[in-house]
Scaffold this motif. Structure first.
Motif, PDB file in Angstrom:
ATOM      1  N   ALA A  52       0.828  -1.213   0.000  1.00 17.66           N
ATOM      2  CA  ALA A  52       0.000   0.000   0.000  1.00 17.66           C
ATOM      3  C   ALA A  52       0.862   1.262   0.000  1.00 17.66           C
ATOM      4  CB  ALA A  52      -0.917   0.003   1.219  1.00 17.66           C
ATOM      5  N   PRO A  53       0.527   2.250  -0.839  1.00 17.89           N
ATOM      6  CA  PRO A  53       1.179   3.554  -0.796  1.00 17.89           C
ATOM      7  C   PRO A  53       0.492   4.446   0.247  1.00 17.89           C
ATOM      8  CG  PRO A  53      -0.338   3.494  -2.625  1.00 17.89           C
ATOM      9  CD  PRO A  53      -0.433   2.143  -1.936  1.00 17.89           C
ATOM     10  N   GLY A  54       0.722   5.760   0.142  1.00 15.85           N
ATOM     11  CA  GLY A  54       0.042   6.710   1.017  1.00 15.85           C
ATOM     12  C   GLY A  54       0.672   6.859   2.384  1.00 15.85           C
ATOM     13  N   MET A  55       1.944   6.474   2.529  1.00 14.95           N
ATOM     14  CA  MET A  55       2.623   6.587   3.822  1.00 14.95           C
ATOM     15  C   MET A  55       3.556   7.789   3.894  1.00 14.95           C
ATOM     16  SD  MET A  55       1.523   4.298   5.890  1.00 14.95           S
ATOM     17  CE  MET A  55       2.790   4.329   7.153  1.00 14.95           C
ATOM     18  N   GLY A  56       3.608   8.600   2.840  1.00 21.30           N
ATOM     19  CA  GLY A  56       4.424   9.809   2.866  1.00 21.30           C
ATOM     20  C   GLY A  56       5.901   9.561   2.646  1.00 21.30           C
ATOM     21  N   LEU A  57       6.268   8.349   2.214  1.00 19.11           N
ATOM     22  CA  LEU A  57       7.661   8.028   1.914  1.00 19.11           C
ATOM     23  C   LEU A  57       7.828   7.961   0.399  1.00 19.11           C
ATOM     24  CD1 LEU A  57       8.261   5.156   4.522  1.00 19.11           C
ATOM     25  CD2 LEU A  57       8.736   7.599   4.779  1.00 19.11           C
ATOM     26  N   THR A  58       8.913   8.507  -0.096  1.00 16.95           N
ATOM     27  CA  THR A  58       9.122   8.538  -1.539  1.00 16.95           C
ATOM     28  C   THR A  58      10.449   7.875  -1.898  1.00 16.95           C
ATOM     29  OG1 THR A  58      10.174  10.730  -1.404  1.00 16.95           O
ATOM     30  CG2 THR A  58       7.791  10.656  -1.814  1.00 16.95           C
ATOM     31  N   VAL A  59      10.539   7.441  -3.151  1.00 16.09           N
ATOM     32  CA  VAL A  59      11.769   6.872  -3.698  1.00 16.09           C
ATOM     33  C   VAL A  59      12.092   7.668  -4.957  1.00 16.09           C
ATOM     34  CG1 VAL A  59      12.892   4.786  -4.569  1.00 16.09           C
ATOM     35  CG2 VAL A  59      11.151   4.603  -2.788  1.00 16.09           C
ATOM     36  N   PRO A  60      12.981   8.657  -4.862  1.00 14.02           N
ATOM     37  CA  PRO A  60      13.215   9.573  -5.999  1.00 14.02           C
ATOM     38  C   PRO A  60      13.684   8.882  -7.266  1.00 14.02           C
ATOM     39  CG  PRO A  60      14.189  10.413  -3.962  1.00 14.02           C
ATOM     40  CD  PRO A  60      13.765   9.005  -3.678  1.00 14.02           C
ATOM     41  N   GLU A  61      14.395   7.748  -7.147  1.00 10.99           N
ATOM     42  CA  GLU A  61      14.987   7.121  -8.330  1.00 10.99           C
ATOM     43  C   GLU A  61      14.066   6.146  -9.028  1.00 10.99           C
ATOM     44  OE1 GLU A  61      16.256   4.757  -4.668  1.00 10.99           O
ATOM     45  OE2 GLU A  61      15.909   6.839  -5.256  1.00 10.99           O
ATOM     46  N   ARG A  62      12.767   6.165  -8.746  1.00  5.06           N
ATOM     47  CA  ARG A  62      11.838   5.255  -9.405  1.00  5.06           C
ATOM     48  C   ARG A  62      11.827   5.444 -10.916  1.00  5.06           C
ATOM     49  NH1 ARG A  62       5.916   5.559  -7.588  1.00  5.06           N
ATOM     50  NH2 ARG A  62       5.754   4.434  -9.555  1.00  5.06           N
ATOM     51  N   ILE A  63      11.724   4.332 -11.640  1.00  3.51           N
ATOM     52  CA  ILE A  63      11.606   4.387 -13.093  1.00  3.51           C
ATOM     53  C   ILE A  63      10.227   4.934 -13.447  1.00  3.51           C
ATOM     54  CG2 ILE A  63      11.576   3.030 -15.226  1.00  3.51           C
ATOM     55  CD1 ILE A  63      13.399   1.015 -13.808  1.00  3.51           C
ATOM     56  N   PRO A  64      10.136   5.985 -14.274  1.00  6.42           N
ATOM     57  CA  PRO A  64       8.822   6.574 -14.580  1.00  6.42           C
ATOM     58  C   PRO A  64       7.977   5.675 -15.472  1.00  6.42           C
ATOM     59  CG  PRO A  64      10.543   7.631 -15.884  1.00  6.42           C
ATOM     60  CD  PRO A  64      11.245   6.714 -14.913  1.00  6.42           C
ATOM     61  N   LEU A  65       6.676   5.735 -15.253  1.00  6.49           N
ATOM     62  CA  LEU A  65       5.747   5.042 -16.134  1.00  6.49           C
ATOM     63  C   LEU A  65       5.555   5.841 -17.416  1.00  6.49           C
ATOM     64  CD1 LEU A  65       3.025   3.987 -13.520  1.00  6.49           C
ATOM     65  CD2 LEU A  65       5.030   2.701 -14.295  1.00  6.49           C
ATOM     66  N   LYS A  66       5.138   5.156 -18.474  1.00  7.12           N
ATOM     67  CA  LYS A  66       4.952   5.790 -19.778  1.00  7.12           C
ATOM     68  C   LYS A  66       3.492   5.726 -20.197  1.00  7.12           C
ATOM     69  CE  LYS A  66       9.592   4.606 -21.471  1.00  7.12           C
ATOM     70  NZ  LYS A  66      10.363   3.925 -22.563  1.00  7.12           N
ATOM     71  N   GLY A  67       3.046   6.748 -20.927  1.00 11.49           N
ATOM     72  CA  GLY A  67       1.697   6.775 -21.480  1.00 11.49           C
ATOM     73  C   GLY A  67       1.571   5.850 -22.671  1.00 11.49           C
ATOM     74  N   TRP A  68       0.349   5.352 -22.899  1.00  8.68           N
ATOM     75  CA  TRP A  68       0.147   4.380 -23.977  1.00  8.68           C
ATOM     76  C   TRP A  68      -1.131   4.634 -24.772  1.00  8.68           C
ATOM     77  CZ3 TRP A  68      -4.457   1.789 -23.535  1.00  8.68           C
ATOM     78  CH2 TRP A  68      -5.072   1.820 -22.283  1.00  8.68           C
ATOM     79  N   ARG A  69      -2.086   5.396 -24.240  1.00  8.11           N
ATOM     80  CA  ARG A  69      -3.386   5.541 -24.902  1.00  8.11           C
ATOM     81  C   ARG A  69      -3.278   6.214 -26.269  1.00  8.11           C
ATOM     82  NH1 ARG A  69      -7.649   4.387 -21.378  1.00  8.11           N
ATOM     83  NH2 ARG A  69      -7.037   4.254 -19.176  1.00  8.11           N
ATOM     84  N   HIS A  70      -2.252   7.014 -26.491  1.00  8.16           N
ATOM     85  CA  HIS A  70      -2.112   7.736 -27.755  1.00  8.16           C
ATOM     86  C   HIS A  70      -1.487   6.885 -28.855  1.00  8.16           C
ATOM     87  CE1 HIS A  70       1.825   7.930 -25.867  1.00  8.16           C
ATOM     88  NE2 HIS A  70       2.352   8.253 -27.040  1.00  8.16           N
ATOM     89  N   LEU A  71      -0.984   5.703 -28.497  1.00  4.62           N
ATOM     90  CA  LEU A  71      -0.261   4.888 -29.473  1.00  4.62           C
ATOM     91  C   LEU A  71      -1.227   4.201 -30.431  1.00  4.62           C
ATOM     92  CD1 LEU A  71       2.430   3.414 -27.078  1.00  4.62           C
ATOM     93  CD2 LEU A  71       2.707   5.256 -28.758  1.00  4.62           C
TER      94      LEU A  71
END
Length: 325
Positions: free
Chosen positions: A160-179
């Motif tokens: 579960a998220p929502g705990m106020g802790l972050t991981v700055p080096e996370r790999i970003p997600l990419k958009g797909w609906r426009h493809l």
């Protein structure tokens, strides 16, 4: 939200059973015999998928964001076989459930879930198990002023998220609906699954890709923001039920911060119960490490509980240890 008591027009309605056609035969056989019910609140329908007799103790599984009940395909049968009645809704705005008017994030969902659960009439106290976005939803549901917290005996948070802790080096997600084509979209789905949901490349099998593709195309709650906040951390002190947590060792949301997360949860939950880290798994731990996850969840839910259920759970654990899912 209005109308806490469902009217006669909102009695639960039975729907024909349905399983995705791309499930492998062994999994489809294991999930046979389930039912679908639609419940209504404030003009919006919520679809529930159920397994097990109505007199059994009840566990409610809440799926993650951009998902549906199929986030739990590898976990339902072991719970049913361990003596539980398993209720798995498609959360509002996901899967086959309606997107209610004014529903924009997790904090708008509890009235719909509460009305639906009341209509399905579980036997005795229930246990709530929430994966990712569903974990936040379960905690907020339990904290609702109109929720009888004595009716819930256990909350299990899974990734579960929502705990106020972050991981700055996370790999970003990419958009797909426009493809323009399913093939190019599938490439992005594979990237996103490995960036957020899974740890091991071999976990990204055809089933994972098919489930994810079917789920994200039906996601109508695209502007949710509370996952990036500390809403779960602010909610935990309000809960009177036992609280446990199961996380994959390499959960992308908390990579390198699981010990800190564990300590924070233990300090905030008044009735803390148990923490379990699943080795080698990522965020979607119920899928990627299903056997280990099922064992951990059954132990958490069955101790202490009805002795007969605990015995069935022990037998199911022994059997599940021999199954690939």
């Amino acid at each position: 939200m209005t109308g806490a008591v469902p009217s006669l027009a909102c009695l639960p309605a039975f729907l024909p059973p349905f399983l995705p056609p791309f499930l492998p035969p062994d999994l489809a056989t294991a999930l046979a015999g389930g039912e679908r019910w639609v419940t209504c609140f404030d003009g919006a329908d919520t679809v529930w998928h159920t397994w097990g007799d109505a007199h059994r103790p009840c566990v409610v599984l809440l799926h993650g964001g951009s998902g549906s009940w199929t986030h739990w395909v590898r976990n339902i049968a072991p719970l049913r076989d361990a003596g539980w009645r398993v209720l798995v809704p498609d959360l509002p705005g996901f899967g086959d459930s309606d997107l209610p008017t004014g529903c924009v994030d997790t904090d708008d969902m509890p009235p719909h879930l509460q009305a639906g659960l009341r209509q399905l009439q579980p036997a005795g106290p229930v246990s709530l198990v929430g994966f990712s976005f569903g974990g936040m939803t379960a905690a907020l549901w339990l904290a609702q002023p109109k929720m009888n917290q004595q009716s819930v005996q256990h909350l299990v948070l899974v990734g579960a998220p929502g705990m106020g802790l972050t991981v700055p080096e996370r790999i970003p997600l990419k958009g797909w609906r426009h493809l323009p084509s399913p093939e190019t979209q599938a490439q992005i789905h594979r990237h996103n699954l490995m960036a957020l949901m899974l740890q091991r490349p071999d976990s990204l099998d055809d089933l994972a890709l098919a489930l994810h593709t079917a789920n994200v195309t039906r996601d109508r709650l695209t502007r949710r923001r509370l996952s990036s906040s500390d809403i779960l951390a602010r909610t935990l002190p309000k809960l009177q039920a036992r609280v446990s947590a199961i996380y994959g060792e390499h959960d992308a949301l908390y990579r390198g911060r699981l010990p800190e997360l564990q300590g924070l949860m233990q300090s905030l939950a008044p009735h803390w119960w148990h923490w379990q880290t699943i080795p080698g798994a990522g965020h979607w731990v119920p899928y990627e490490a299903a056997s280990a996850f099922n064992l951990a969840l059954l132990r958490i839910l069955s101790e202490p509980t009805n002795p007969a259920v605990a015995l069935i759970a022990e037998q199911a654990q022994n059997a599940n240890a021999r199954t690939p899912w």
